[in-house]
Scaffold this motif. Structure first.
Motif, mmCIF file in Angstrom:
data_model
loop_
_atom_site.group_PDB
_atom_site.id
_atom_site.type_symbol
_atom_site.label_atom_id
_atom_site.label_comp_id
_atom_site.label_asym_id
_atom_site.label_seq_id
_atom_site.Cartn_x
_atom_site.Cartn_y
_atom_site.Cartn_z
ATOM 1 N N ASP A 383 0.489 -1.025 -0.152
ATOM 2 C CA ASP A 383 -0.369 -0.544 0.292
ATOM 3 C C ASP A 383 1.034 1.339 0.302
ATOM 4 O O ASP A 383 0.383 1.884 -0.357
ATOM 5 C CB ASP A 383 -0.759 0.312 1.260
ATOM 6 N N ASP A 384 2.055 1.104 0.206
ATOM 7 C CA ASP A 384 3.014 2.176 0.574
ATOM 8 C C ASP A 384 3.962 1.631 0.291
ATOM 9 O O ASP A 384 4.108 0.944 0.324
ATOM 10 C CB ASP A 384 2.749 3.199 1.286
ATOM 11 N N SER A 404 1.171 5.167 -9.450
ATOM 12 C CA SER A 404 1.758 5.124 -8.945
ATOM 13 C C SER A 404 1.674 3.069 -8.122
ATOM 14 O O SER A 404 1.156 3.244 -6.870
ATOM 15 C CB SER A 404 3.487 4.925 -8.941
ATOM 16 N N ARG A 405 2.473 1.937 -8.312
ATOM 17 C CA ARG A 405 1.346 1.326 -7.173
ATOM 18 C C ARG A 405 3.124 1.098 -6.500
ATOM 19 O O ARG A 405 4.354 1.600 -6.954
ATOM 20 C CB ARG A 405 2.245 -0.455 -8.388
ATOM 21 N N PHE A 406 3.212 0.118 -5.593
ATOM 22 C CA PHE A 406 4.505 0.860 -4.598
ATOM 23 C C PHE A 406 4.884 -0.994 -4.361
ATOM 24 O O PHE A 406 4.689 -1.815 -4.723
ATOM 25 C CB PHE A 406 3.857 1.218 -3.020
ATOM 26 N N VAL A 407 5.799 -1.244 -3.670
ATOM 27 C CA VAL A 407 6.704 -2.373 -3.274
ATOM 28 C C VAL A 407 7.639 -2.446 -1.768
ATOM 29 O O VAL A 407 7.407 -0.877 -1.534
ATOM 30 C CB VAL A 407 7.854 -3.198 -4.244
ATOM 31 N N THR A 408 7.629 -3.367 -1.761
ATOM 32 C CA THR A 408 8.200 -2.890 0.251
ATOM 33 C C THR A 408 9.624 -3.234 0.209
ATOM 34 O O THR A 408 10.096 -2.941 -1.361
ATOM 35 C CB THR A 408 8.143 -4.382 0.936
ATOM 36 N N ASP A 444 15.906 12.475 -7.554
ATOM 37 C CA ASP A 444 16.712 11.614 -6.386
ATOM 38 C C ASP A 444 16.077 10.395 -5.913
ATOM 39 O O ASP A 444 16.631 9.516 -4.386
ATOM 40 C CB ASP A 444 17.740 12.739 -5.387
ATOM 41 N N ARG A 445 14.381 10.044 -5.675
ATOM 42 C CA ARG A 445 12.928 8.791 -5.278
ATOM 43 C C ARG A 445 13.710 8.485 -5.258
ATOM 44 O O ARG A 445 14.341 8.145 -7.016
ATOM 45 C CB ARG A 445 11.922 10.210 -5.425
ATOM 46 N N PRO A 446 13.752 7.095 -4.860
ATOM 47 C CA PRO A 446 13.896 5.930 -5.064
ATOM 48 C C PRO A 446 12.567 5.350 -5.154
ATOM 49 O O PRO A 446 11.767 5.446 -5.268
ATOM 50 C CB PRO A 446 14.408 4.907 -3.260
ATOM 51 N N PHE A 447 12.869 4.210 -6.709
ATOM 52 C CA PHE A 447 11.882 3.588 -7.711
ATOM 53 C C PHE A 447 12.572 2.799 -8.332
ATOM 54 O O PHE A 447 13.948 2.680 -8.402
ATOM 55 C CB PHE A 447 11.307 5.055 -7.974
ATOM 56 N N CYS A 448 12.006 1.720 -8.567
ATOM 57 C CA CYS A 448 12.004 0.832 -9.579
ATOM 58 C C CYS A 448 11.090 0.633 -10.878
ATOM 59 O O CYS A 448 10.349 1.161 -10.550
ATOM 60 C CB CYS A 448 12.328 -1.058 -8.870
ATOM 61 N N VAL A 449 11.126 0.025 -11.665
ATOM 62 C CA VAL A 449 10.746 -0.268 -12.473
ATOM 63 C C VAL A 449 9.998 -1.656 -13.240
ATOM 64 O O VAL A 449 10.661 -2.563 -12.713
ATOM 65 C CB VAL A 449 11.152 0.774 -13.774
ATOM 66 N N GLN A 450 9.088 -1.813 -13.615
ATOM 67 C CA GLN A 450 8.917 -2.987 -14.543
ATOM 68 C C GLN A 450 9.711 -3.470 -15.323
ATOM 69 O O GLN A 450 10.099 -2.674 -15.998
ATOM 70 C CB GLN A 450 7.026 -2.811 -14.278
ATOM 71 N N ARG A 451 9.278 -4.678 -15.908
ATOM 72 C CA ARG A 451 10.833 -5.352 -17.016
ATOM 73 C C ARG A 451 10.263 -5.038 -18.353
ATOM 74 O O ARG A 451 11.032 -4.456 -19.502
ATOM 75 C CB ARG A 451 10.634 -6.635 -17.148
ATOM 76 N N HIS A 452 9.037 -4.049 -18.901
ATOM 77 C CA HIS A 452 8.719 -3.898 -19.820
ATOM 78 C C HIS A 452 9.324 -1.967 -20.219
ATOM 79 O O HIS A 452 9.314 -1.805 -21.402
ATOM 80 C CB HIS A 452 6.801 -3.378 -20.257
#
Length: 553
Positions: A383-384, A404-408, A444-452
């Motif tokens: 959820d966050d 956007s979605r969130f991951v741990t 500089d915000r941390p984030f990640c992306v899908q494999r697409h």
């Protein structure tokens, strides 16, 4: 202000969106308000005509003879009900299996909603048994006006007149025939096509999710402006005359747009072949009328061909720059514990254009320390936490974290360093209809992306603005398109992306190119603003003229 004045000044209004369509609407609006032709006392009045109509078509016992008046009509006009001046006959009903696309036996043609276009389309018919036609008034007759009674909200109420009946035909239940009673059929057509009557049809319709339905009970009482018959005929003649003029204006606009497009194409081609800083300014001259999207493509195309800024013989050659980048790439791979792919040598026969002597053709991967993508494992939902961006978050060319979605945090930390986007990296869509769109990471915000989404980490020896220009250019997009696999979901394999052919200029020239591209893109933005303002001005002027001509309506 007379209507003819608007036609004389049409060039001032041509930039208004849908200018000709609005002119047609204006003609019909003035026609039904009694402002298109003068009134003549010798022609009688609409009140006497209405008396004759009511004798021929007496109102039903359940109907009131009173009707809401149309405001600001000439005193010689009457206000009738649509159901008084015309019969309205609903079409025939039949089960689905009873219709056929081809005629057989004694079948008859049947008009349907698709048949009602600007004219009746007699080529788009279905065929049914005449046994389904229960009443004689359900046969199509000349001067019938067919109306779409059940359709999308935008198309319900659409009308067309039957000029001739080339074969015996009826009409389906989603249509109705409107038959004039003692009035000119073409005057009836123009009233039904007028903006106010079309709006009344839609307002009176009942609506489901996809379909709007007009009922006869709500249609018959709609107010109808009624001039004397002789004036109706003069109005029809005037409308026809002005509609021909509208067709000419439309043809002139289309011809002008075609010529401008050809001129723009020729201009872009000519400037691309022999570009100088002086001739470049002509690309922005209003006489060329080049679309802003085409200007942007041309700027980027010239940038990657070495035709945007002059070369400086004192610049370090690209070949030496490439050797330095190669050392950096291998060090990056060793530090992050992955194998750096070996760049495929460039065969000169595979390049598509000549580049300046100090430039060098190379593979896209040669300009980046890494060309990879997001994690291939399904991310755990949260959820966050850390934002997880998908293609929809970057297709505008900017990172958009909204929705956007969130991951741990633990999922994010488990990713390899080179799979985490950082400031200065470039994201590039490699899957779906919006493939081939780059976005620069400016946070500089941390984030990640899908494999697409591919993650491109530029060499420190490269100017990131030049890399963005390359990835946005037609050169990169054409290679992206040629390399896609799959049809339902096009995909650019990472191997193909790494092997894109790209011209590499000296670093100092890259910086000069970026400055020039930024300057020209600002000019394109200013041109867009100017054109938008011109269209807005034309729209306001047309709106003001329409308001003046229809004042008091």
């Amino acid at each position: 202000m007379k209507l003819n004045t608007i036609f004389e000044k049409f060039d001032q209004l041509a930039d208004a969106p849908n200018a000709v369509a609005k002119m047609r609407e204006l003609v019909l609006e003035l026609a039904v308000l009694g402002k298109l032709v003068d009134q003549k006392p010798s022609e009688g009045d609409g009140h006497g005509l209405l008396v004759q109509i009511r004798k021929k078509n007496p109102p039903l016992d359940t109907e009131s003879e009173t009707v809401d008046s149309v405001t600001s009509l000439p005193s010689s006009w009457a206000t009738a009900k649509l159901g008084e001046v015309a019969e309205i006959i609903r079409g025939v009903t039949f089960p689905g299996p009873a219709k056929s696309e081809t005629r057989s036996g004694g079948d008859v043609a049947c008009l349907r909603t698709a048949s009602v276009q600007a004219e009746i389309d007699w080529d788009d018919l279905i065929f049914i048994s005449p046994a389904h036609v229960s009443r004689s008034d359900q046969w199509v007759a000349p001067n019938d006006i067919m109306i779409s009674m059940a359709n999308s909200y935008a198309l319900v109420g659409k009308v067309a007149i039957v000029r001739q009946v080339p074969q015996k035909a009826t009409f389906g239940a989603f249509l109705a025939a409107i038959r004039p009673i003692l009035i000119d059929p073409y005057f009836l057509l123009y009233v039904l096509r007028s903006p106010r009557m079309q709006a009344a049809f839609r307002a009176s319709s009942s609506q489901t999710t996809n379909i709007a339905n007009i009922s006869l009970g709500r249609m018959r009482p709609l107010p109808f402006p009624l001039p004397p018959l002789a004036e109706q005929k003069r109005i029809v003649a005037k409308v026809d005359e002005l509609m021909v003029l509208c067709e000419r204006l439309e043809a002139q606009q289309q011809e002008r747009e075609t010529r401008h497009a050809a001129l723009a194409h020729a201009s872009l081609a000519r400037f691309a072949e022999a570009l100088t800083p002086v001739s470049l300014n002509f690309l922005f001259h209003k006489s060329y009328d080049i679309a802003s999207a085409d200007l942007r493509k041309s700027i980027l195309n010239l940038a990657v061909r070495g035709k945007l800024v002059p070369q400086d013989p004192n610049d370090e050659p690209a070949e030496e720059l490439l050797a330095e980048i190669e050392i950096e790439r291998h060090r990056f791979a060793e530090a992050h514990k992955f194998r750096s792919p070996v760049a495929v040598p460039v065969d000169k026969s595979s390049v598509s254009f000549e580049i300046p002597p100090a430039w060098k053709w190379c593979r896209l991967s040669s300009m980046f320390n890494a060309v990879t993508d997001g994690d291939h494992l399904p991310p755990p939902k949260s959820d966050d936490g850390i934002a997880f961006l998908t293609i929809g978050n970057i297709t505008t060319g900017k990172l958009n974290f909204e929705g956007s979605r969130f991951v741990t945090d633990s999922y994010y930390r488990a990713l390899a360093d080179f799979r985490r986007p950082m400031r200065g990296d470039i994201l590039y869509t490699v899957v779906g209809a919006t493939y081939g769109r780059p976005a620069l990471v400016e946070t500089d915000r941390p984030f990640c992306v899908q494999r697409h989404i591919a993650i491109l980490k530029p060499s420190q020896r490269m100017e990131v603005g030049f890399l963005m220009a390359v990835l946005r250019s037609p050169l990169a997009y054409e290679q992206a398109t040629a390399s896609t696999t799959g049809t339902a979901q096009p995909t650019i394999p990472l191997g193909s992306l790494r092997n894109f052919l790209v011209p590499l200029p000296p670093l100092a020239e890259q910086r000069r190119i970026v400055i020039k591209v930024d300057q020209l893109m600002i000019l394109v933005g200013q041109l867009e603003a100017y054109l938008a303002a011109s269209r807005a001005t034309g729209a306001k002027l047309l709106e003001a003229l329409v308001a003046e001509l229809t004042a008091g309506a």
